[in-house]
Design a protein around this motif. Structure first.
Motif, PDB file in Angstrom:
ATOM      1  N   LYS A 110       0.828  -1.208   0.000  1.00 12.04           N
ATOM      2  CA  LYS A 110       0.000   0.000   0.000  1.00 12.04           C
ATOM      3  C   LYS A 110       0.867   1.264   0.000  1.00 12.04           C
ATOM      4  CE  LYS A 110      -3.928   1.955   2.469  1.00 12.04           C
ATOM      5  NZ  LYS A 110      -4.843   1.799   3.601  1.00 12.04           N
ATOM      6  N   ALA A 111       1.924   1.267   0.802  1.00  8.40           N
ATOM      7  CA  ALA A 111       2.826   2.425   0.837  1.00  8.40           C
ATOM      8  C   ALA A 111       3.544   2.587  -0.504  1.00  8.40           C
ATOM      9  CB  ALA A 111       3.836   2.278   1.967  1.00  8.40           C
ATOM     10  N   GLY A 112       3.960   1.477  -1.110  1.00  5.63           N
ATOM     11  CA  GLY A 112       4.617   1.538  -2.412  1.00  5.63           C
ATOM     12  C   GLY A 112       3.701   2.090  -3.492  1.00  5.63           C
ATOM     13  N   GLN A 113       2.432   1.682  -3.463  1.00  9.73           N
ATOM     14  CA  GLN A 113       1.465   2.199  -4.429  1.00  9.73           C
ATOM     15  C   GLN A 113       1.243   3.694  -4.224  1.00  9.73           C
ATOM     16  OE1 GLN A 113      -1.769  -0.500  -3.581  1.00  9.73           O
ATOM     17  NE2 GLN A 113      -1.295  -1.770  -5.356  1.00  9.73           N
ATOM     18  N   PHE A 114       1.132   4.096  -2.978  1.00 11.20           N
ATOM     19  CA  PHE A 114       0.957   5.508  -2.653  1.00 11.20           C
ATOM     20  C   PHE A 114       2.147   6.326  -3.143  1.00 11.20           C
ATOM     21  CE2 PHE A 114       2.216   8.658   0.650  1.00 11.20           C
ATOM     22  CZ  PHE A 114       1.312   9.657   0.316  1.00 11.20           C
ATOM     23  N   LEU A 115       3.353   5.858  -2.851  1.00 11.62           N
ATOM     24  CA  LEU A 115       4.553   6.594  -3.258  1.00 11.62           C
ATOM     25  C   LEU A 115       4.686   6.651  -4.776  1.00 11.62           C
ATOM     26  CD1 LEU A 115       6.985   5.192  -0.560  1.00 11.62           C
ATOM     27  CD2 LEU A 115       6.076   7.529  -0.691  1.00 11.62           C
ATOM     28  N   GLY A 116       4.353   5.560  -5.449  1.00  8.85           N
ATOM     29  CA  GLY A 116       4.389   5.558  -6.908  1.00  8.85           C
ATOM     30  C   GLY A 116       3.405   6.559  -7.486  1.00  8.85           C
ATOM     31  N   GLN A 117       2.235   6.638  -6.893  1.00  4.56           N
ATOM     32  CA  GLN A 117       1.219   7.582  -7.359  1.00  4.56           C
ATOM     33  C   GLN A 117       1.699   9.019  -7.202  1.00  4.56           C
ATOM     34  OE1 GLN A 117      -2.536   7.421  -5.295  1.00  4.56           O
ATOM     35  NE2 GLN A 117      -3.147   9.413  -6.066  1.00  4.56           N
ATOM     36  N   ILE A 118       2.205   9.384  -6.027  1.00  3.74           N
ATOM     37  CA  ILE A 118       2.585  10.779  -5.831  1.00  3.74           C
ATOM     38  C   ILE A 118       3.889  11.129  -6.551  1.00  3.74           C
ATOM     39  CG2 ILE A 118       1.294  10.986  -3.679  1.00  3.74           C
ATOM     40  CD1 ILE A 118       3.994  10.979  -2.195  1.00  3.74           C
ATOM     41  N   ALA A 119       4.681  10.111  -6.898  1.00  8.58           N
ATOM     42  CA  ALA A 119       5.913  10.375  -7.652  1.00  8.58           C
ATOM     43  C   ALA A 119       5.603  10.798  -9.084  1.00  8.58           C
ATOM     44  CB  ALA A 119       6.809   9.144  -7.643  1.00  8.58           C
ATOM     45  N   VAL A 120       4.510  10.308  -9.645  1.00  3.94           N
ATOM     46  CA  VAL A 120       4.205  10.612 -11.047  1.00  3.94           C
ATOM     47  C   VAL A 120       3.059  11.609 -11.215  1.00  3.94           C
ATOM     48  CG1 VAL A 120       5.076   8.400 -11.848  1.00  3.94           C
ATOM     49  CG2 VAL A 120       2.654   8.631 -11.341  1.00  3.94           C
ATOM     50  N   ASP A 121       2.299  11.867 -10.172  1.00 11.32           N
ATOM     51  CA  ASP A 121       1.155  12.778 -10.254  1.00 11.32           C
ATOM     52  C   ASP A 121       1.583  14.176  -9.807  1.00 11.32           C
ATOM     53  OD1 ASP A 121      -1.261  14.078 -10.243  1.00 11.32           O
ATOM     54  OD2 ASP A 121      -2.248  12.653  -8.889  1.00 11.32           O
ATOM     55  N   PRO A 122       1.606  15.152 -10.722  1.00 13.04           N
ATOM     56  CA  PRO A 122       2.075  16.488 -10.365  1.00 13.04           C
ATOM     57  C   PRO A 122       1.078  17.322  -9.556  1.00 13.04           C
ATOM     58  CG  PRO A 122       1.375  16.471 -12.638  1.00 13.04           C
ATOM     59  CD  PRO A 122       1.254  15.048 -12.133  1.00 13.04           C
ATOM     60  N   SER A 123      -0.138  16.829  -9.370  1.00 16.36           N
ATOM     61  CA  SER A 123      -1.122  17.625  -8.638  1.00 16.36           C
ATOM     62  C   SER A 123      -0.764  17.690  -7.152  1.00 16.36           C
ATOM     63  CB  SER A 123      -2.524  17.045  -8.828  1.00 16.36           C
ATOM     64  OG  SER A 123      -2.580  15.723  -8.369  1.00 16.36           O
ATOM     65  N   PRO A 124      -1.222  18.745  -6.474  1.00 18.32           N
ATOM     66  CA  PRO A 124      -0.930  18.888  -5.043  1.00 18.32           C
ATOM     67  C   PRO A 124      -1.499  17.723  -4.231  1.00 18.32           C
ATOM     68  CG  PRO A 124      -1.832  20.922  -5.930  1.00 18.32           C
ATOM     69  CD  PRO A 124      -2.000  19.874  -6.991  1.00 18.32           C
ATOM     70  N   MET A 125      -0.808  17.401  -3.161  1.00 19.84           N
ATOM     71  CA  MET A 125      -1.273  16.331  -2.273  1.00 19.84           C
ATOM     72  C   MET A 125      -2.356  16.867  -1.347  1.00 19.84           C
ATOM     73  SD  MET A 125       2.090  14.244  -1.025  1.00 19.84           S
ATOM     74  CE  MET A 125       2.805  15.609  -0.153  1.00 19.84           C
ATOM     75  N   SER A 126      -3.207  15.966  -0.907  1.00 21.48           N
ATOM     76  CA  SER A 126      -4.186  16.316   0.121  1.00 21.48           C
ATOM     77  C   SER A 126      -3.464  16.384   1.463  1.00 21.48           C
ATOM     78  CB  SER A 126      -5.294  15.262   0.174  1.00 21.48           C
ATOM     79  OG  SER A 126      -4.782  14.044   0.689  1.00 21.48           O
ATOM     80  N   GLU A 127      -4.152  16.894   2.460  1.00 22.76           N
ATOM     81  CA  GLU A 127      -3.576  16.946   3.802  1.00 22.76           C
ATOM     82  C   GLU A 127      -3.248  15.552   4.319  1.00 22.76           C
ATOM     83  OE1 GLU A 127      -5.075  19.077   7.567  1.00 22.76           O
ATOM     84  OE2 GLU A 127      -5.678  20.359   5.892  1.00 22.76           O
ATOM     85  N   ALA A 128      -4.132  14.602   4.057  1.00 24.36           N
ATOM     86  CA  ALA A 128      -3.912  13.219   4.508  1.00 24.36           C
ATOM     87  C   ALA A 128      -2.697  12.611   3.817  1.00 24.36           C
ATOM     88  CB  ALA A 128      -5.155  12.375   4.236  1.00 24.36           C
ATOM     89  N   GLN A 129      -2.534  12.864   2.519  1.00 25.39           N
ATOM     90  CA  GLN A 129      -1.375  12.345   1.793  1.00 25.39           C
ATOM     91  C   GLN A 129      -0.083  12.961   2.327  1.00 25.39           C
ATOM     92  OE1 GLN A 129      -2.804  13.444  -2.135  1.00 25.39           O
ATOM     93  NE2 GLN A 129      -2.894  11.279  -2.717  1.00 25.39           N
ATOM     94  N   ALA A 130      -0.102  14.265   2.559  1.00 24.05           N
ATOM     95  CA  ALA A 130       1.088  14.943   3.088  1.00 24.05           C
ATOM     96  C   ALA A 130       1.456  14.390   4.462  1.00 24.05           C
ATOM     97  CB  ALA A 130       0.850  16.445   3.155  1.00 24.05           C
ATOM     98  N   ASP A 131       0.445  14.102   5.276  1.00 26.61           N
ATOM     99  CA  ASP A 131       0.685  13.545   6.610  1.00 26.61           C
ATOM    100  C   ASP A 131       1.304  12.151   6.508  1.00 26.61           C
ATOM    101  OD1 ASP A 131       0.415  13.622   9.520  1.00 26.61           O
ATOM    102  OD2 ASP A 131      -1.135  12.087   9.227  1.00 26.61           O
ATOM    103  N   TRP A 132       0.775  11.323   5.614  1.00 32.34           N
ATOM    104  CA  TRP A 132       1.302   9.967   5.453  1.00 32.34           C
ATOM    105  C   TRP A 132       2.748  10.013   4.946  1.00 32.34           C
ATOM    106  CZ3 TRP A 132      -1.040   5.648   1.844  1.00 32.34           C
ATOM    107  CH2 TRP A 132      -0.467   4.426   2.162  1.00 32.34           C
ATOM    108  N   LEU A 133       3.016  10.866   3.964  1.00 30.17           N
ATOM    109  CA  LEU A 133       4.378  10.986   3.447  1.00 30.17           C
ATOM    110  C   LEU A 133       5.327  11.436   4.553  1.00 30.17           C
ATOM    111  CD1 LEU A 133       6.453  10.865   1.203  1.00 30.17           C
ATOM    112  CD2 LEU A 133       5.720  13.171   0.510  1.00 30.17           C
ATOM    113  N   SER A 134       4.915  12.401   5.349  1.00 27.92           N
ATOM    114  CA  SER A 134       5.743  12.879   6.456  1.00 27.92           C
ATOM    115  C   SER A 134       6.054  11.754   7.436  1.00 27.92           C
ATOM    116  CB  SER A 134       5.051  14.023   7.196  1.00 27.92           C
ATOM    117  OG  SER A 134       4.963  15.144   6.374  1.00 27.92           O
ATOM    118  N   LYS A 135       5.050  10.926   7.726  1.00 33.97           N
ATOM    119  CA  LYS A 135       5.257   9.806   8.651  1.00 33.97           C
ATOM    120  C   LYS A 135       6.230   8.779   8.065  1.00 33.97           C
ATOM    121  CE  LYS A 135       0.901  10.258  11.071  1.00 33.97           C
ATOM    122  NZ  LYS A 135      -0.434   9.751  11.305  1.00 33.97           N
TER     123      LYS A 135
END
Length: 67
Positions: free
Chosen positions: A26-51
């Protein structure tokens, strides 16, 4: 920690994906998504990435790096 913060979320995601870190599917899928998607992250996504960065002792995102 003396390393500079990541200037953008895509670089942070790539650092986690390219490193020798144990990630869940799940973390790998999330990271792959945000690595290729140039749109801004949501607050929840930013929190997960920070963690994930903190857990693996990587520098945090720079102020404004979540866009």
């Amino acid at each position: 920690m003396t390393e500079r913060p990541f200037s953008e979320h895509r670089l942070a995601a790539l650092a986690l994906l390219n490193g020798e870190y144990r990630l869940t599917r799940k973390a790998g899928q999330f990271l792959g998504q945000i690595a290729v998607d140039p749109s801004p992250m949501s607050e929840a996504q930013a929190d997960w990435l920070s963690k994930l960065l903190e857990k693996h002792e990587l520098p945090p995102l720079a102020e404004g790096g979540a866009k």
